[in-house]
Every structure is written in C-alpha cells, then in structure tokens.
Motif scaffolding. Structure first.
Motif, PDB file in Angstrom:
ATOM      1  N   GLN A 245     -34.706 -19.443  40.374  1.00 41.36           N
ATOM      2  CA  GLN A 245     -34.682 -18.027  40.091  1.00 41.36           C
ATOM      3  C   GLN A 245     -33.637 -17.144  40.797  1.00 41.36           C
ATOM      4  N   THR A 246     -33.043 -17.922  41.792  1.00 43.92           N
ATOM      5  CA  THR A 246     -31.804 -17.368  42.444  1.00 43.92           C
ATOM      6  C   THR A 246     -30.789 -17.319  41.527  1.00 43.92           C
ATOM      7  N   LEU A 247     -30.522 -18.606  40.931  1.00 50.16           N
ATOM      8  CA  LEU A 247     -29.540 -18.804  39.970  1.00 50.16           C
ATOM      9  C   LEU A 247     -29.608 -17.847  38.762  1.00 50.16           C
ATOM     10  N   TRP A 268     -21.097 -21.636  42.609  1.00 50.31           N
ATOM     11  CA  TRP A 268     -21.067 -22.815  43.662  1.00 50.31           C
ATOM     12  C   TRP A 268     -21.700 -22.300  44.973  1.00 50.31           C
ATOM     13  N   GLN A 269     -21.463 -21.201  45.215  1.00 51.37           N
ATOM     14  CA  GLN A 269     -21.846 -20.887  46.696  1.00 51.37           C
ATOM     15  C   GLN A 269     -23.433 -20.735  46.814  1.00 51.37           C
ATOM     16  N   ALA A 270     -23.935 -20.237  45.590  1.00 52.31           N
ATOM     17  CA  ALA A 270     -25.503 -20.280  45.404  1.00 52.31           C
ATOM     18  C   ALA A 270     -25.897 -21.723  45.337  1.00 52.31           C
ATOM     19  N   ILE A 271     -25.474 -22.565  44.673  1.00 50.26           N
ATOM     20  CA  ILE A 271     -26.102 -24.014  44.513  1.00 50.26           C
ATOM     21  C   ILE A 271     -25.749 -24.580  45.904  1.00 50.26           C
ATOM     22  N   ASN A 302     -21.631 -34.047  46.565  1.00 44.43           N
ATOM     23  CA  ASN A 302     -21.567 -33.896  45.015  1.00 44.43           C
ATOM     24  C   ASN A 302     -22.628 -32.956  44.496  1.00 44.43           C
ATOM     25  N   LEU A 303     -22.243 -31.778  44.514  1.00 45.59           N
ATOM     26  CA  LEU A 303     -23.098 -30.669  44.302  1.00 45.59           C
ATOM     27  C   LEU A 303     -23.709 -30.536  42.848  1.00 45.59           C
ATOM     28  N   PRO A 304     -25.203 -30.527  42.886  1.00 40.74           N
ATOM     29  CA  PRO A 304     -25.662 -30.596  41.508  1.00 40.74           C
ATOM     30  C   PRO A 304     -25.118 -29.329  40.539  1.00 40.74           C
ATOM     31  N   ASN A 305     -25.118 -29.507  39.273  1.00 43.28           N
ATOM     32  CA  ASN A 305     -24.770 -28.260  38.576  1.00 43.28           C
ATOM     33  C   ASN A 305     -26.209 -27.793  37.654  1.00 43.28           C
TER      34      ASN A 305
END
Length: 348
Positions: A245-247, A268-271, A302-305
């Motif tokens: 929801q944030t994204l 990327w900051q939000a993720i 390794n951040l998810p996309n």
C-alpha cells in the motif's frame, strides 16, 4: 479441391507457426521437461520396497499418502492420481519461475497460454532459458525475479509425482504443500491466477492444521510448531501488504515529469524501510522450526523489487477474504464452502 484445401491448411499452420513461434518453442521445451520427469518416475510401491532407500524418507512418502487420503476424505478435495509415483531430483532444482513487474507500478507482466489462460509468472525446466528471459525483460525495463519451485500442479491433466525435495520439509509444511497442489486440481479458474493461488494457500493452511490435529493432536509438537509458523507468517503477510500500500501510494504520486533518478531514490528508500522494519515482526517459532521453514524471506543486502511484491500479492492478498467468508457465511463448514466455490466459479 482437396489438394487446394490441404495447401490452404498448411499455409495457415505455417503462418501460425511463424506468428507464435516463441510460444510453440516454449511449449515444446516445457513438454520435453514434463515428459522427462514422467518417464523417470518410479511407482511409490517400488520405492518403498527398495532396501537401499532410507527409511526416514520412506516414512515421509507414506506420510504424503496419508495427507492425500485425508485431503480427499476429510477436506473434500477431488480424487487424484497424483503423488502415486516418485521422482528423484538428485539434489538439483527442477523448475524455475520468473515474475516481472513495471518499475514504478505494482502491475505484473502477463503471459497468455492456450487452454489454461493468463498467468503472471512463467516456468522453465531449464535454468539458462529462464536466465535468457530475465535478461530480455530487464533490457525492456521490467523489474524481475527468478526463484526455484518446490512443486507445481498440472491441474489434473497429468499425474504429478512426489518430488524428492518435498521429503526435506517438516510435517506441517509438507501437508500444506500437498493440499495446496491438490486444491488446484479441484478448482482452478481460468484467467484468475491471484484467486487460484490465494484459495490454494488458504485451503493448504486450513487442511494442514486439520491433518496435524487429526494425526498428532493439538497438543503435539508438530501441531504447535506449525501453528507458530502460521501465526508468524500471518503477521508477515500484514507487514508486506501494508508495504504494498505504501508503494502504491508512492508510485501514484509520481508525475510524468518526475526524473527517473528521483523515482528510483524514493522507490528504494521505501522498499528498504519495508525490509528493515520486518525485523520487528514477533516470531514465536522455535530455532529448529525457523531453520526448517524457508519462504517469503527478505534480504537487506539484496533488496526485493516490485516483482517480489507482485508475486507475494498473487498468493496472499485475498487471505482475509477467504477466512471471513468461510467463518461468517459458512460457519466454518469447509465441505459446504467448497461446494459453494465449485458452483460459483467454473473450473477448468
């Protein structure tokens, strides 16, 4: 006249072959992969009679037979010829699935297949073909994700074997997996992947709890470990769904004139915030259970996309809908609920 008709049909087939050459090539590749598995399976009875096969794994195979019987007799899923044979993967992955999403929208790429309809993921029996597809998607600007698959359902068209990797799972996770896949063979609505996967997840979890209570009792270690795992992932679900929801809100705020560099920075900051705050989720599982159950994890390095969040929504977004409908409208009578679903949603 028949000669002209034959030539006409041949020309039509040639045009279709050129137009759909990628789909045909993919279908042939998948068909070969599926046949390779089917031709190298062994009947369960033969595996159980093999003196060289470990007794601990034989116990898991026998357990799968119990789970299947329970799913049919007590949960009410359709009879199936699946899980009557065994395929040894020799420690190797058997299938890779890719998902793709738009970079600044939680919108999945769709693939269309004859008969079974539209899917937001695509499977490959060959890793190099999956990697080629991922490379093409990345070059086209998509967020991508590729993962190994522990099981899949051919929706009753074929008899799915027990895979050797299944035998590594703890009892509750194994029961959930088998019942999930048998649900697909019972009810699968064309062009409704999110509905199908959410339903199978709901039935898999419900059926696993019932099976564990039936076989071991609610006070058992098996039941309590699975219950703690389910409670943790329910909280995890809520966390990730809030994150989507944030994204969604963030992406909706982007204007056509917003620079790509700014979009990427905010995205990327939000993720990263979603990933970091996942550490606050209460986890009451035992250490052994945490080690044995590996799914839906987030990686800070390794951040998810967007492809991760799309894949997650496909399986988990509608869980509350099924739970509430099951309890409030059908008073937790699962067979009545399943009968209603079959009548309401036409299956393949």
């Amino acid at each position: 006249m028949w000669k002209k008709v034959g030539i006409g049909v041949l020309l039509v087939l040639l045009v279709i072959g050129v137009w759909q050459r990628e789909l045909i090539s993919y279908g042939l590749m998948q068909g070969r992969g599926q046949l390779r598995i089917l031709f190298n399976t062994k009947p369960v009875d033969e595996v159980l009679a093999d003196a060289s096969f470990p007794d601990s794994l034989k116990t898991k195979i026998e357990l799968i037979q119990e789970i299947k019987r329970f799913a049919i007799d007590s949960v009410g899923l359709d009879p199936s010829g699946s899980y009557e044979s065994f395929y040894d993967q020799h420690g190797k992955p058997i299938l890779w699935v890719i998902t793709a999403a738009e970079p600044y929208k939680l919108v999945a790429k769709q693939w269309n297949f004859p008969i079974i309809g539209t899917f937001s993921y695509k499977g490959f029996f060959k890793k190099d073909r999956a990697d080629e597809q991922v490379t093409e998607l990345k070059q086209a600007g998509w967020d991508t994700r590729v993962g190994e698959v522990s099981a899949w359902s051919t929706l009753g068209f074929l008899k799915d074997p027990i895979l050797s990797s299944m035998l590594e799972r703890p009892v509750g996770s194994l029961a959930e997996l088998i019942i999930h896949e048998l649900t697909h063979g019972t009810l699968f609505v064309k062009n409704s992947l999110e509905y199908n996967e959410n339903l199978a997840d709901f039935v898999g979890e419900y059926g696993a709890l019932r099976f564990l209570a039936f076989k071991y009792g609610k006070a058992s270690e098996e039941y309590q470990n699975y219950l703690a795992t389910k409670a943790f992932y329910d909280r995890y679900d809520e966390h990730i769904l809030r994150g989507t929801q944030t994204l969604d809100s963030l992406y909706g705020s982007f204007k056509p004139t917003t620079p790509v560099a700014v979009k990427d920075s905010l995205k990327w900051q939000a993720i990263r915030q979603i990933v970091v705050t996942s550490d606050t989720i209460r986890d009451e599982r035992s250490t052994a259970t945490r080690r044995s159950v590996k799914k839906r994890s987030l990686n800070k390095l390794n951040l998810p996309n967007n492809a991760y969040f799309i894949g997650y929504l496909t399986y988990r977004k509608q869980q509350n809908r099924f739970r509430e409908e099951f309890v409030t409208r059908f008073h937790s009578d699962f067979k009545e609920y399943l009968t209603y679903l079959k009548k309401t949603y036409p299956s393949l």
